[in-house]
Design an enzyme around this catalytic site. Structure first.
Site, mmCIF file in Angstrom:
data_model
loop_
_atom_site.group_PDB
_atom_site.id
_atom_site.type_symbol
_atom_site.label_atom_id
_atom_site.label_comp_id
_atom_site.label_asym_id
_atom_site.label_seq_id
_atom_site.Cartn_x
_atom_site.Cartn_y
_atom_site.Cartn_z
ATOM 1 C CD GLU A 93 62.448 55.776 85.129
ATOM 2 O OE1 GLU A 93 62.365 54.856 84.680
ATOM 3 O OE2 GLU A 93 61.908 55.080 86.468
ATOM 4 C CG ASN A 300 53.913 48.048 79.159
ATOM 5 O OD1 ASN A 300 53.827 46.488 78.170
ATOM 6 N ND2 ASN A 300 53.784 48.773 76.636
ATOM 7 C CB CYS A 343 56.077 53.149 75.296
ATOM 8 S SG CYS A 343 54.965 53.885 75.323
#
Length: 370
Positions: A93, A300, A343
């Site tokens: 990605e 996250n 992130c």
């Protein structure tokens, strides 16, 4: 046996000049082709109008310019853009983050990662392979060609590169450095060393090599103020401890483009976000005399992780303490979380090594069906 064609996409200027000499052509033709590929985005030799017919024919016989397939792309409501790129049956990605006055492209260097940091979703995939130089620079080529300059609200020009995507770039040194050479070449993308940042978890010998061979801006994923905790959450610390890492950082800061090192510190609730951790971090950096900026990254969460994002109060307290003690400190904004581009979420739809190819093939099938 027919010789494999050379993919010119991943050759820096010196390498493409060497290739042209090897096929009996002049260096200036190499520079012409280099500029066509990267400055103008042209990958068809027949469209390179300042090359002679015989040269174009020879290039078609001996070379190619191969761009990986974009499996899908997503745009976030905040202007963030993510691509899933096919790299030979696996996927990586790439994320573009627009901000006022700048546009940052986050580039991957490996399929998966070898380092297995305990809080990182990419590490949970396991490691497949290094990307080639062509696959690294292709991420910038694709972004530069497919992003419109503006949508009236966001600026979509790539002004900065961060080697902070999937993988540890210094574990793929031989391919990442030539790709960064292309990023900084005036005949290609023309970015300065200050605008290209490599982030490492601490492959210490390669930090010295990077300073000697490239000299781009350096960011270090520190994440802990002592060896005991860092051994647990960043396992490479068992091989290269904090003292060794900061010694390399001090030399890099003295000779690098910014005269400081950016330390990334992912805040995880009750793991490394206590006031005592902030105190220890300040003492560590001051005692080693490393000129530092600190980028705090709120964790996250992703499925299966035991870690939690700290409260805003805990994040603010940590930041305030660092600032009060003289460190320029920023808190990274969460961007692109609606497209899994923030992130720590770069594994996205290809979460683990076992299912990566099946997930990729399903996504490819869904894309082709639409």
């Amino acid at each position: 046996m027919q010789q494999d064609k050379v993919n010119l996409l991943g050759l820096n200027q010196k390498a493409i000049e060497d290739f042209f000499i090897s096929i009996g052509e002049k260096k200036f033709h190499a520079r012409q082709v280099f500029k066509w590929i990267h400055k103008k985005g042209v990958i068809d030799f027949d469209a390179m109008t300042d090359l002679g017919k015989n040269l174009r024919h020879k290039l078609k016989e001996k070379a190619q310019i191969t761009i990986p397939k974009v499996v899908f792309s997503k745009a976030s409501k905040d202007g963030t853009h993510k691509w899933l790129i096919d790299v030979g049956g696996s996927a990586v990605e790439t994320v573009f983050i627009p901000e006022e006055g700048r546009g940052t492209l986050c580039v991957s260097s490996q399929v998966g990662c070898t380092l297995n940091c305990s809080f990182c979703s990419t590490g949970k995939q396991g490691f497949n392979r290094n990307l080639s130089a062509a696959e690294v620079i292709a991420q910038l080529w694709i972004a530069a060609r497919t992003l419109s300059k503006t949508d009236g609200e966001h600026d979509f020009t790539v002004t900065n590169i961060v080697m902070m995507g999937m993988g540890e770039p210094l574990m793929n040194f031989e391919n990442v450095v030539p790709a960064m050479d292309i990023m900084m070449d005036d005949l290609a993308y023309g970015l300065s060393r200050r605008k290209v940042t490599l982030s490492t978890s601490g492959v210490v010998p390669r930090i010295y090599d990077l300073l000697e061979q490239s000299g781009v801006s350096l960011a270090v994923s520190l994440h802990a103020p002592n060896d005991m905790l860092r051994n647990e959450i960043v396992p490479i610390n068992k091989k290269y401890n904090i003292d060794e890492l900061l010694e390399a950082c001090k030399l890099y800061a003295q000779n690098g483009p910014h005269k400081h090192i950016t330390f990334e510190y992912t805040l995880m609730e009750e793991v490394n976000d206590n006031l005592s951790d902030a105190e220890e971090l300040v003492a560590l950096l001051k005692s080693r005399e490393v000129p530092a900026k600190i980028n705090l990254i709120p964790f996250n969460p992703y499925p299966g992780t035991p870690y939690k994002k700290p409260s805003n109060n805990r994040i603010h307290r940590f930041k305030e303490f660092l600032q009060h003690n003289g460190f320029v400190t920023t808190v990274r904004k969460t961007r692109g979380d609606d497209i899994d581009a923030a992130c720590g979420q770069l594994a996205g739809d290809v979460m683990d090594k076992t299912n990566r190819k099946q997930r990729y093939l399903k996504k490819l099938g869904d894309t082709n069906a639409n």
